[in-house]
Write a protein that holds these residues in place. Structure first.
Motif: not given
Length: 497
Positions: A289-310
């Motif tokens: 279950l924690f793997v699934d949570i971490t996988s989702l946050l891995f994606i949101t981590s990428l999203f956060a970087a995308l917003v910052a560089f944009h």
């Protein structure tokens, strides 16, 4: 809703130290660095010195930040590196730096979409059985990032703040578990200064520097800061110290969790190396279950970087257009809260075009679902990191030039010694990146991309300098404003959007 090209809109001053620090850390994508960057660095370099490498790089960048922060007290401009180079080295060098910055930040932003599309596509396949091409979630994400980019920057900071806190929480849980369950017993070797003298340390520094890209972006928000003379410096130092300590601690935990021999490539297949080591440990020690949570946050981590560089790209475009180095229409900002909507829209369109080209090129590729990671992500983010390191070298020299004739009450340590040290260190890192560029691209032997990609960020610098010299002769009024647009804004009509 109206928009204007007047950058002095009173409602722009919204960001404090915490907000800018969050924007900086979001660009570094902490969870992505630990789950992807650090594990890959261990595997590819074969060195256990990755944690101490992060410490060295954090100290080097903190030294760079001393001069950078000193200059930020006197130069407040959304173009940041562009304005610093223009005022410290001369306007032609400022134009050259601006083109390098535009290419580098766009490469970082668009390149991250490759990893984002791959991760979302794989997640949809594994959890829902949906076979979705990688570029479909990317186009959806581009639209969302674009909407955030034309709205209040403090809204972006709040969203990214939540994401960053969740990233830190997940990785800290991993750290605690790893220190409590070391695979080969407790060892301080990966964090020991002695590890700096082991083979492969150059490659470790090359891989590690990419983890800090974005830390220099604090000055980009200077015109939107509540107190730019103090906020930018404090946010920059806070960010580099936080992420430096966090990366060192968490990569050390990785080495303990997996075992130094295994994590550096001993006894494992290429498919098992890198991020799978991180997620496999979580599955075994914490739970699926924690793997699934971490996988989702891995994606949101990428999203956060995308917003910052944009946001960084949008503000560079705004700054250059305000001074008419780029078409003046691109300097339009929202009348209600000052977001540079024209620059934001330009970056959104550019990202969509590049993604479309890669989607067409990748159709039927033998790389299969890994195509966007092997090409788009690997090619562009490494190219962007190279460009940003080059920019930091230029800015360190510019700091010396800026204070050369007038110290402005700044001590010799901040205006000369720290910048000089950072020039030497960062120039060494730049040369190491060039020398190891094929390694960064995971190429057994150099090919055309090994040389073309670095040229994408180096050649525009020379073009920009030549362009600046031409502007001096052909458009002296425009030339006079280069790097000084925030001090002397252009009178401009309000446009409706």
């Amino acid at each position: 809703m109206s928009a204007t090209t007047d950058p002095s809109v009173g409602t722009r001053k919204k960001l404090g130290v915490a907000s800018i620090t969050v924007m900086i850390i979001a660009a570094s994508a902490p969870l992505t660095v630990i789950a992807g960057g650090a594990t890959t660095a261990f595997s590819v370099t074969g060195s256990d010195a990755v944690p101490i490498g992060y410490v060295v790089l954090a100290l080097a960048l903190a030294i760079f930040a001393v001069g950078y922060a000193a200059m930020s007290r006197f130069v407040t401009n959304a173009g940041a590196f562009y304005a610093y180079a223009a005022q410290g080295l001369g306007r032609p060098f400022g134009v050259g730096a601006s083109l390098i910055a535009l290419v580098a930040y766009n490469c970082m932003q668009v390149g991250i979409y490759g990893m984002f599309g791959f991760q979302v596509s794989m997640l949809l396949t594994e959890k829902l059985g949906w076979d979705v091409p990688w570029w479909v979630p990317v186009l959806v994400c581009i639209a969302i990032v674009g909407v955030m980019g034309v709205n209040r920057v403090d809204l972006s900071a709040k969203v990214l703040g939540v994401i960053v806190l969740l990233e830190f929480a997940v990785v800290l849980i991993f750290d605690i578990t790893a220190f409590a369950n070391p695979a080969e017993g407790f060892t301080a070797q990966p964090i020991s200064p002695a590890a700096l003298f082991t083979p492969g340390i150059g490659a470790v520094l090359v891989f590690g520097i990419a983890a800090f890209m974005g830390f220099e972006s604090g000055a980009i928000y200077g015109e939107e800061a509540k107190d730019p003379k103090r906020t930018v410096a404090r946010a920059t130092f806070s960010a580099v110290l936080i992420i430096g300590a966090f990366y060192a601690l968490s990569s050390w935990a990785l080495a303990l969790a997996i075992g130094t021999e295994k994590i550096t490539g001993g006894g494992i297949t290429p498919d098992e190396a890198g991020p799978p080591l991180f997620f496999d440990f979580i599955a075994q020690r914490i739970g699926v279950l924690f793997v699934d949570i971490t996988s989702l946050l891995f994606i949101t981590s990428l999203f956060a970087a995308l917003v910052a560089f944009h946001n960084a790209v949008a503000r560079y475009i705004f700054s250059l257009a305000r001074e008419q180095v780029l078409p003046r229409q691109l300097s339009a900002v929202r009348n209600d809260h000052g977001a540079p909507w024209a620059g934001s829209l330009t970056q959104t369109v550019l990202a969509a075009v590049v993604i479309a080209l890669f989607a067409i090129a990748g159709a039927g590729s033998e790389l299969g679902p890994l195509f966007p990671v092997v090409t788009l992500f690997s090619w562009l983010t490494n190219t962007g990191a190279l460009g940003l390191v080059l920019l930091m070298v230029v800015v360190a020299v510019a700091v010396i030039g800026f204070f050369r004739r007038d110290a402005r009450g700044v001590g010799i340590g901040s205006r000369l010694i720290a910048p000089l040290v950072s020039v030497v260190v960062l120039l060494l890192v730049f040369v190491l990146i060039l020398a190891n560029f094929n390694v960064l691209l995971d190429q057994a032997e150099p090919d055309l991309t090994t040389f073309v990609l670095p040229a994408l960020v180096i050649v525009p610098g020379f073009i920009g300098v030549a362009w600046g010299v031409w502007l001096r002769r052909a458009k002296p009024a425009v030339y006079a404003r280069i790097g000084h647009g925030a001090e002397h804004p252009i009178e401009a009509p309000v446009t409706t959007r």
